[in-house]
Scaffold this motif. Sequence first.
Motif, PDB file in Angstrom:
ATOM      1  N   VAL A  54     -34.337  18.089 -54.989  1.00 28.24           N
ATOM      2  CA  VAL A  54     -35.598  18.809 -55.155  1.00 28.24           C
ATOM      3  C   VAL A  54     -36.805  17.950 -54.769  1.00 28.24           C
ATOM      4  O   VAL A  54     -37.860  18.483 -54.428  1.00 28.24           O
ATOM      5  CB  VAL A  54     -35.762  19.318 -56.610  1.00 28.24           C
ATOM      6  N   ASP A  55     -36.653  16.626 -54.805  1.00 23.27           N
ATOM      7  CA  ASP A  55     -37.737  15.743 -54.388  1.00 23.27           C
ATOM      8  C   ASP A  55     -37.514  15.173 -52.987  1.00 23.27           C
ATOM      9  O   ASP A  55     -38.114  14.166 -52.608  1.00 23.27           O
ATOM     10  CB  ASP A  55     -37.969  14.624 -55.404  1.00 23.27           C
ATOM     11  N   GLY A  56     -36.645  15.829 -52.209  1.00 25.57           N
ATOM     12  CA  GLY A  56     -36.546  15.537 -50.778  1.00 25.57           C
ATOM     13  C   GLY A  56     -35.632  14.409 -50.364  1.00 25.57           C
ATOM     14  O   GLY A  56     -35.700  13.955 -49.215  1.00 25.57           O
ATOM     15  N   LEU A  57     -34.729  13.956 -51.240  1.00 28.68           N
ATOM     16  CA  LEU A  57     -33.812  12.873 -50.887  1.00 28.68           C
ATOM     17  C   LEU A  57     -32.532  13.433 -50.276  1.00 28.68           C
ATOM     18  O   LEU A  57     -32.008  14.454 -50.741  1.00 28.68           O
ATOM     19  CB  LEU A  57     -33.453  12.050 -52.128  1.00 28.68           C
TER      20      LEU A  57
ATOM     21  N   ARG B  61     -28.228   9.356 -56.391  1.00 25.28           N
ATOM     22  CA  ARG B  61     -29.468   8.860 -55.769  1.00 25.28           C
ATOM     23  C   ARG B  61     -29.597   7.342 -55.968  1.00 25.28           C
ATOM     24  O   ARG B  61     -29.270   6.801 -57.031  1.00 25.28           O
ATOM     25  CB  ARG B  61     -30.692   9.585 -56.337  1.00 25.28           C
ATOM     26  N   ALA B  62     -30.058   6.679 -54.916  1.00 24.81           N
ATOM     27  CA  ALA B  62     -30.242   5.218 -54.907  1.00 24.81           C
ATOM     28  C   ALA B  62     -28.939   4.448 -55.022  1.00 24.81           C
ATOM     29  O   ALA B  62     -28.922   3.264 -55.365  1.00 24.81           O
ATOM     30  CB  ALA B  62     -31.209   4.787 -56.011  1.00 24.81           C
ATOM     31  N   HIS B  63     -27.818   5.114 -54.737  1.00 24.90           N
ATOM     32  CA  HIS B  63     -26.500   4.470 -54.748  1.00 24.90           C
ATOM     33  C   HIS B  63     -25.745   4.852 -53.477  1.00 24.90           C
ATOM     34  O   HIS B  63     -25.960   5.938 -52.920  1.00 24.90           O
ATOM     35  CB  HIS B  63     -25.674   4.921 -55.953  1.00 24.90           C
TER      36      HIS B  63
ATOM     37  N   TRP C 112     -30.438  11.445 -65.915  1.00 21.60           N
ATOM     38  CA  TRP C 112     -31.424  12.493 -66.191  1.00 21.60           C
ATOM     39  C   TRP C 112     -31.844  13.208 -64.909  1.00 21.60           C
ATOM     40  O   TRP C 112     -31.799  14.444 -64.826  1.00 21.60           O
ATOM     41  CB  TRP C 112     -32.623  11.903 -66.906  1.00 21.60           C
ATOM     42  N   LEU C 113     -32.250  12.451 -63.905  1.00 21.27           N
ATOM     43  CA  LEU C 113     -32.554  13.055 -62.606  1.00 21.27           C
ATOM     44  C   LEU C 113     -31.262  13.464 -61.906  1.00 21.27           C
ATOM     45  O   LEU C 113     -31.218  14.474 -61.196  1.00 21.27           O
ATOM     46  CB  LEU C 113     -33.335  12.068 -61.737  1.00 21.27           C
ATOM     47  N   ASP C 114     -30.209  12.698 -62.125  1.00 20.13           N
ATOM     48  CA  ASP C 114     -28.924  12.957 -61.472  1.00 20.13           C
ATOM     49  C   ASP C 114     -28.316  14.290 -61.898  1.00 20.13           C
ATOM     50  O   ASP C 114     -27.592  14.922 -61.136  1.00 20.13           O
ATOM     51  CB  ASP C 114     -27.943  11.818 -61.783  1.00 20.13           C
ATOM     52  N   ARG C 115     -28.603  14.712 -63.122  1.00 18.90           N
ATOM     53  CA  ARG C 115     -28.037  15.986 -63.581  1.00 18.90           C
ATOM     54  C   ARG C 115     -28.558  17.145 -62.723  1.00 18.90           C
ATOM     55  O   ARG C 115     -27.838  18.104 -62.455  1.00 18.90           O
ATOM     56  CB  ARG C 115     -28.333  16.203 -65.065  1.00 18.90           C
ATOM     57  N   LEU C 116     -29.816  17.030 -62.293  1.00 14.91           N
ATOM     58  CA  LEU C 116     -30.400  18.066 -61.441  1.00 14.91           C
ATOM     59  C   LEU C 116     -29.777  18.031 -60.049  1.00 14.91           C
ATOM     60  O   LEU C 116     -29.535  19.085 -59.443  1.00 14.91           O
ATOM     61  CB  LEU C 116     -31.912  17.881 -61.355  1.00 14.91           C
TER      62      LEU C 116
ATOM     63  N   GLU D 262     -26.360  19.609 -60.225  1.00 12.12           N
ATOM     64  CA  GLU D 262     -26.421  21.073 -60.251  1.00 12.12           C
ATOM     65  C   GLU D 262     -26.545  21.657 -58.833  1.00 12.12           C
ATOM     66  O   GLU D 262     -26.046  22.751 -58.559  1.00 12.12           O
ATOM     67  CB  GLU D 262     -27.556  21.521 -61.161  1.00 12.12           C
ATOM     68  N   LEU D 263     -27.171  20.911 -57.934  1.00 12.48           N
ATOM     69  CA  LEU D 263     -27.233  21.338 -56.527  1.00 12.48           C
ATOM     70  C   LEU D 263     -25.863  21.220 -55.863  1.00 12.48           C
ATOM     71  O   LEU D 263     -25.486  22.067 -55.048  1.00 12.48           O
ATOM     72  CB  LEU D 263     -28.267  20.499 -55.770  1.00 12.48           C
ATOM     73  N   TRP D 264     -25.122  20.171 -56.211  1.00 13.23           N
ATOM     74  CA  TRP D 264     -23.752  20.025 -55.695  1.00 13.23           C
ATOM     75  C   TRP D 264     -22.868  21.165 -56.204  1.00 13.23           C
ATOM     76  O   TRP D 264     -22.029  21.702 -55.463  1.00 13.23           O
ATOM     77  CB  TRP D 264     -23.157  18.684 -56.109  1.00 13.23           C
ATOM     78  N   ILE D 265     -23.046  21.543 -57.452  1.00 15.40           N
ATOM     79  CA  ILE D 265     -22.298  22.670 -58.018  1.00 15.40           C
ATOM     80  C   ILE D 265     -22.601  23.942 -57.234  1.00 15.40           C
ATOM     81  O   ILE D 265     -21.693  24.695 -56.859  1.00 15.40           O
ATOM     82  CB  ILE D 265     -22.658  22.851 -59.510  1.00 15.40           C
ATOM     83  N   ASP D 266     -23.887  24.167 -56.966  1.00 15.56           N
ATOM     84  CA  ASP D 266     -24.287  25.356 -56.195  1.00 15.56           C
ATOM     85  C   ASP D 266     -23.664  25.361 -54.808  1.00 15.56           C
ATOM     86  O   ASP D 266     -23.266  26.421 -54.302  1.00 15.56           O
ATOM     87  CB  ASP D 266     -25.810  25.421 -56.074  1.00 15.56           C
ATOM     88  N   LYS D 267     -23.585  24.189 -54.198  1.00 13.02           N
ATOM     89  CA  LYS D 267     -23.006  24.090 -52.859  1.00 13.02           C
ATOM     90  C   LYS D 267     -21.537  24.506 -52.856  1.00 13.02           C
ATOM     91  O   LYS D 267     -21.085  25.235 -51.969  1.00 13.02           O
ATOM     92  CB  LYS D 267     -23.150  22.652 -52.331  1.00 13.02           C
TER      93      LYS D 267
END
Length: 318
Positions: A82-85, A135-137, A149-153, A156-161
């Motif tokens: 969601v923040d463009g990464l 992210r960052a790994h 905390w950010l990773d959970r979001l 959820e995008l991976w789940i949607d995919k």
Amino acid sequence: MSQGGNVPVNSLLIVASIIVVLVILILYTGKRLCDMAIKAEITRKYSMMIFAPNQENAKEKISNENARWLEENSNQVEIISVDGLKLKGYEIKAKEKSDIWVITVHGYMNSGYDMVEYAKQFISYKYNVLIIDLRAHGKSEGTYIGMGWLDRLDLELWIDKIIEENKNSKIILYGISMGAATVSMATGDDLPKEVKVCIADCGYSSVWEEFKVHLNKIFHIPPFPLLYTASLMSKIYLGYSFEEASTIKQVKKSVTPTLFIHGTKDKFVPFSMLDEIYKKAKCEKQKLEIQGAGHGESSEVNPEQYWKTVQQFIKKYI
């Protein structure tokens, strides 16, 4: 001399200057502590304070072997956070068609390469596996570590995919350490019905409590004032404080059946955190304590008990 017992102006200025200097010093030190904990480039420099050097060489060798296996046996996929990464993943499909997917989530300062042995186990069950780089790994973009905390979001995008590509999918969330915190935190959100099971191995109760443990372990100092300041800096730069990034708060809202696993000799994420999380979880749940296992070692110390319990738990819901 001052009149009427008033404090001299010069003394007030000196006191005010000292206070300003102390505040600036605390803010600066707090920001440095925050960067040490969650700014990936800096965190890597300090990782040797946590992991013994003799373990790092063996770990690197295993990681290189896993990297080769993963490159040869998977398709690389990606999503945009969601923040463009750009976040990277590795998709391994079962030889026989299956609607069951396992998303494996690695720990702090690790990568998807470190999840290969776990993935192989799930592949042996004839499940599809998606190994992700947080992210960052690994190969994923990002300056700051999400601490679950950010990773959970992102998760959820991976789940949607997966659901977009397979409408009949049944999804298992599986995480180790920070990955366990990630999957547990995610279950506190409104997840799709396709998510059937969560398996959390040695996750921490909150980011605050985990950093508090290591602040004392490494620097031998109390949380006030530096951890409070570092948490404030995280709020300013990343939008969340260490206190609000809580596994316990999330599992209180969870409806996803969860197996919580922890080694009794874990000192990196204290074993006591298992019961703290387990008691608060509102979902259908089970816990597995592996006697004598250190951090992330449960599947190695007692693989028979570990994988038998994991498989039985999954079969209850899928």
